[in-house]
Design a protein around this motif. Structure first.
Motif: not given
Length: 879
Positions: A1-4, A249-251, A284-285, A319-323
């Motif tokens: 993730x680019x953001x902490x 997230x979606x494209x 995410x990259x 933030x990414x939280x998880x599943x």
């Protein structure tokens, strides 16, 4: 993730919620709405989707003149194009149709609306039920009404019970609201109050309590009633929604667009929040190359801007939280969406606490306080509670009367006004109780050590001590700062066993340790005396017109290792809970009168407005149609109807449960307010408790309002100067406490809903009897009796040959014709109407945390002996 992760709490959580987060996208680049608009002035503006907001001056002028109306926006969770604000006159809600009319306001925002011309008002078809016309309610019962204590696992919780739910007990107050609101939440994780979701499917005319309204809607009889005032949002007075959302997230769909190279699309789980463009550099990259890897990953996004020319908002991924579907990521998402600050307390805040531990009471405090350490004082709490903020005592007097004390932790002693600790407590305003943990208002050292009234240790307290007759009549009253030494920590179970065995000695091994200065007999006697007085107080309260709407409350047992729910049960609210509740209510009322008498302009009180007229009238009409002798003329009359109308057999109790649920809907929230800001003292009243003045004093460890009340009481008793707060400032703090209390209640409900959904997924399918509380033309709503949850059952999910909706008189009825299990048999007909008893199965769906209800085929393992009641279920025969 680019953001902490630290990006999560981008704004000071809790303040005029969301305001700072919309200041603008810092370094986010041009917004999608801006593309091609560099030379707007030259080429003419790009077409706007939304209207420009009115100026602040025009808005305040319009509100004064009455051409504009202000209210809190409620968006229907099931039909997100529908929104409502309450009508200032208590009549039917004002309707706001569609995202454009909502003008970028989010659920919970305080908005200003302008009525549309009458030809654009919503037409209510006579055959539809009024369900469509009321806002989607999230039940707002004041806890005082229901003693709504939620099941708490870890600590004495909002409902102060550990793994159970306590009624209003704890908070004394909490029963103040007359009702309890637990369940309506447990629906798909969002409290979609069944009947309150108005519009649910367009095809369905919902008919529950509002069924009645379709009658008042009969256009021939009353043409003027068939229109619902409609409006559009022209200004957002306060962005109360946190502007944070969890989702996926979606494209973007169009791979060739310029936007595709810069932005991803964030799709919030809560459909009331718009979709959001987020810069790809936040993502995410490998998201662009492997989007499917993230299909089940829950993210948090914050809206930073929403331009007039864009359908979608612009946001920052925090933030990414998880599943999705796992307890901790889902819980963190819920907390963030509702603006709950769950970060660790800063070192600046912790520096405000006593440093040398163990801490002892400074000698000078003994000269300023009444020393009660020799008295037999004890706490009664859930067995797992660690933040004990109230203790009780009961000393028999020679003349046959009693000296009864309520002793509350003196939290204000440890929270200096204006300190960093005071500021963070004021900002958080309340502890938030989740099923598996608590997010505390104050640092743990304070909640669980310094202030908590643990046995066998000296503690600073604020006490109210009365001289009471055995019938609970008050002969004398004393307030003051005290020092106590609790002799034992009883659980509700301990106190209950003392009440149930008044003459037997309870074996020592079944009781907690008791300090050597006191005996178990002395404690037992005190509990019995308190119980006798509490019964009299309670009886008198209901004679004097109080109301309680107890609804089923769910408590979970959790697996110690995995934290997953292993089972759940309806929490039983017993005499020991009621005992504590009565004395907490008494103390809160006493303090309300004392502070208001001394500072008529500066008292922080708690009022409970009467129910909403329109919804109450609809309910009265419904009860008339159903032949239910209900009297809605006052809180006491309603309470009497609910207690006297029903027998105690299973069917009657289920009907009472459904009706209690319906009665909860018109109820309003109880609110903190400053006495100097409201002119009309009639508005100070507490509807559910039916008393002129009420406040919160008994839970300062978990509610900031109580800390403020402690400071006022201390000033009233001459211990200190009056806090330096003008009525307007105190009112602002009261408003903030109301907002955070509401948010914390939603969070508790969603936490319960999350755990119940996981239980269905892990242990389901779950079977239960249910009672129908609303009938539509393609579906019906049920209250699932074993779990207290509400669910909608759709006809198209059942193996039916056909189904037919009709009204019998004004009562909605759905006839289901089941496909026979073998071709030899005749199809079984089942009539479903309000108060029909049915059997349902709750089962998980493939989507994370979604579960649905289906009806059990009639005739399979009958209704546990309930068929003989079916005649009374208004025609709801099983076949």
């Amino acid at each position: 993730m680019s953001h902490p992760d630290c990006r999560l709490n981008l704004r000071p959580l809790g303040t005029p919620r969301g305001v700072s987060s919309v200041a603008g996208p810092h370094g986010v680049g041009a917004s999608p709405g801006d593309k091609k608009s560099k030379n707007k002035s030259a080429r003419g503006k790009k077409k706007s989707v939304f209207e420009t907001y009115m100026s602040k001056e025009d808005v305040s002028e319009g509100l004064k003149r009455g051409t504009l109306i202000q209210g809190v926006l409620r968006i229907n969770p099931k039909k997100f194009h529908e929104a409502f604000i309450p009508s200032p006159d208590g009549d039917r809600d004002i309707f706001i149709d569609g995202v454009v009319a909502r003008n970028r306001a989010l659920n919970g925002d305080l908005v200003v609306v302008k009525l549309l011309p009458e030809e654009q008002w919503k037409v209510i078809k006579p055959e539809s039920s009024d369900k469509e016309t009321e806002g989607a309610y999230e039940l707002d019962l004041p806890e005082e009404l229901c003693g709504s204590h939620f099941p708490q696992q870890s600590m004495k919780g909002y409902n102060d019970s550990p793994d159970v739910i306590i009624e209003a007990q704890f908070d004394d107050s909490d029963s103040e609201d007359g009702h309890s609101n637990t369940q309506n939440v447990l629906v798909d994780g969002v409290k979609k109050l069944c009947v309150h979701d108005k519009g649910k499917e367009d095809a369905d005319a919902l008919v529950t309590k509002d069924e009645s309204t379709s009658t008042s809607q009969d256009t021939r009889a009353s043409p003027e009633k068939s229109l619902q005032r409609s409006a559009k949002v022209v200004y957002i007075s306060e962005k109360k929604h946190s502007r944070a959302a969890t989702g996926f997230l979606k494209l973007l769909a169009d791979k060739n667009s310029e936007l595709f190279r810069k932005y991803a699309l964030f799709s919030p789980s809560d459909h009331r929040v718009p979709r959001i463009y987020v810069p790809l550099k936040d993502c995410p990259q490998d998201f662009v190359t492997r989007p499917k890897d993230y299909a089940n990953t829950l993210f948090i996004c914050r809206i930073v801007d929403w331009k007039e020319d864009s359908n979608f908002a612009l946001g920052q991924l925090a933030k990414s939280l998880g599943q999705a579907g796992e307890i901790e990521p889902e819980t963190e998402g819920i907390l963030t969406e509702y603006g709950v600050d769950f970060s660790d307390f800063s070192s600046e805040v912790l520096d405000c606490l006593p440093q040398g531990l163990p801490w002892t009471i400074p000698p000078e405090e003994f000269s300023k306080r009444r020393d009660l350490r020799k008295d037999c004082i004890f706490t009664i709490d859930p067995s797992t509670a660690r933040d004990l903020d109230d203790a009780l005592s009961c000393k028999p007097l020679a003349d046959g009367n009693f000296e009864v004390g309520v002793h509350i932790a003196d939290v204000s002693y440890f929270v200096p006004e204006g300190s960093p600790l005071d500021k963070v407590a004021a900002e958080r305003a309340t502890s938030v109780y989740l099923v598996q943990k608590v997010v505390p208002m104050l640092p743990r050292l304070l909640c669980e050590e310094l202030c908590s009234l643990h046995p066998m240790s000296d503690k600073l307290t604020f006490s109210v001590i009365w001289t009471l007759t055995p019938e609970g009549k008050i002969l004398g009253e004393w307030f003051g700062r005290t020092i106590i030494r609790s002799c034992t920590k009883l659980s509700y179970e301990h106190a209950q066993s003392m009440i149930e065995s008044p003459t037997e000695r309870i074996p020592e091994e079944e009781l907690p340790p008791i300090s050597p200065e006191h005996t178990s007999e002395e404690v037992h006697r005190a509990v019995l005396n308190l119980h006798k007085i509490a019964k009299e107080l309670r009886k008198q309260r209901f004679v004097d017109g109080a109301l309680r709407l107890d609804q089923l409350k769910l408590a979970f047992t959790l697996d110690h290792e995995t934290g997953l729910p292993q089972g759940c049960h309806i929490y039983e609210y017993r005499d020991s809970n009621k005992l504590v509740e009565e004395f907490m209510l008494l103390a809160n009322m006493a303090v309300a009168h004392k502070t208001h008498r001394t500072f008529p302009e500066r008292a922080l009180l708690r009022r409970h407005p009467p129910p909403q007229t329109k919804m109450l009238n609809d309910l009265m009409e419904f009860c008339d149609q159903m032949g239910l002798p209900m009297d809605f003329s006052s809180a006491g009359a309603l309470n009497k109807s609910l207690t006297e109308t029903f027998g105690d057999d299973k069917y009657s109790l289920a009907r009472k449960e459904v009706l209690t649920n319906m009665c909860s809907r018109p109820m309003q929230m109880a609110l903190y307010f400053c006495s100097g800001v409201l002119q009309d003292q009639e508005q100070f009243r507490h509807y559910a408790l039916n008393v002129p003045l009420y406040t919160h004093f008994t839970s300062p460890i978990r509610r900031f309002a109580d800390v403020l009340v402690h400071r006022l009481l201390a000033a009233a008793l001459g211990y200190r100067e009056l806090p330096d707060m003008e009525p307007d400032t105190l009112q602002k703090q009261a408003d903030h406490c109301n907002d955070r209390r509401m948010a914390s209640k939603r969070v508790q409900e969603l936490s319960t809903g999350l755990f119940f959904a996981i239980l269905v997924k892990e242990s389901g399918p779950l079977e239960s009897e249910a009672m129908v509380l609303g009938v539509l033309n393609q579906a019906f709503d049920v209250l699932v009796l074993r779990y207290g949850v509400q669910k909608r059952i759709y006809c198209n999910a059942l193996p039916l040959r056909s189904h037919h909706f009709q009204r019998v008189g004004k009562k909605p009825e759905l006839t289901l014709v089941w496909e026979p299990e073998d071709m030899e048999q005749e199809p079984v007909r089942q009539v479903v109407t309000i108060f029909s008893l049915v059997e349902v199965v709750l089962q998980a769906e493939t989507t994370a945390l979604k579960y649905s209800a289906i009806l059990k085929r009639p005739g399979t393992e009958g209704l546990l002996g309930l068929q003989h009641h079916e005649e009374r279920a208004d025609g709801g025969q099983l076949d």
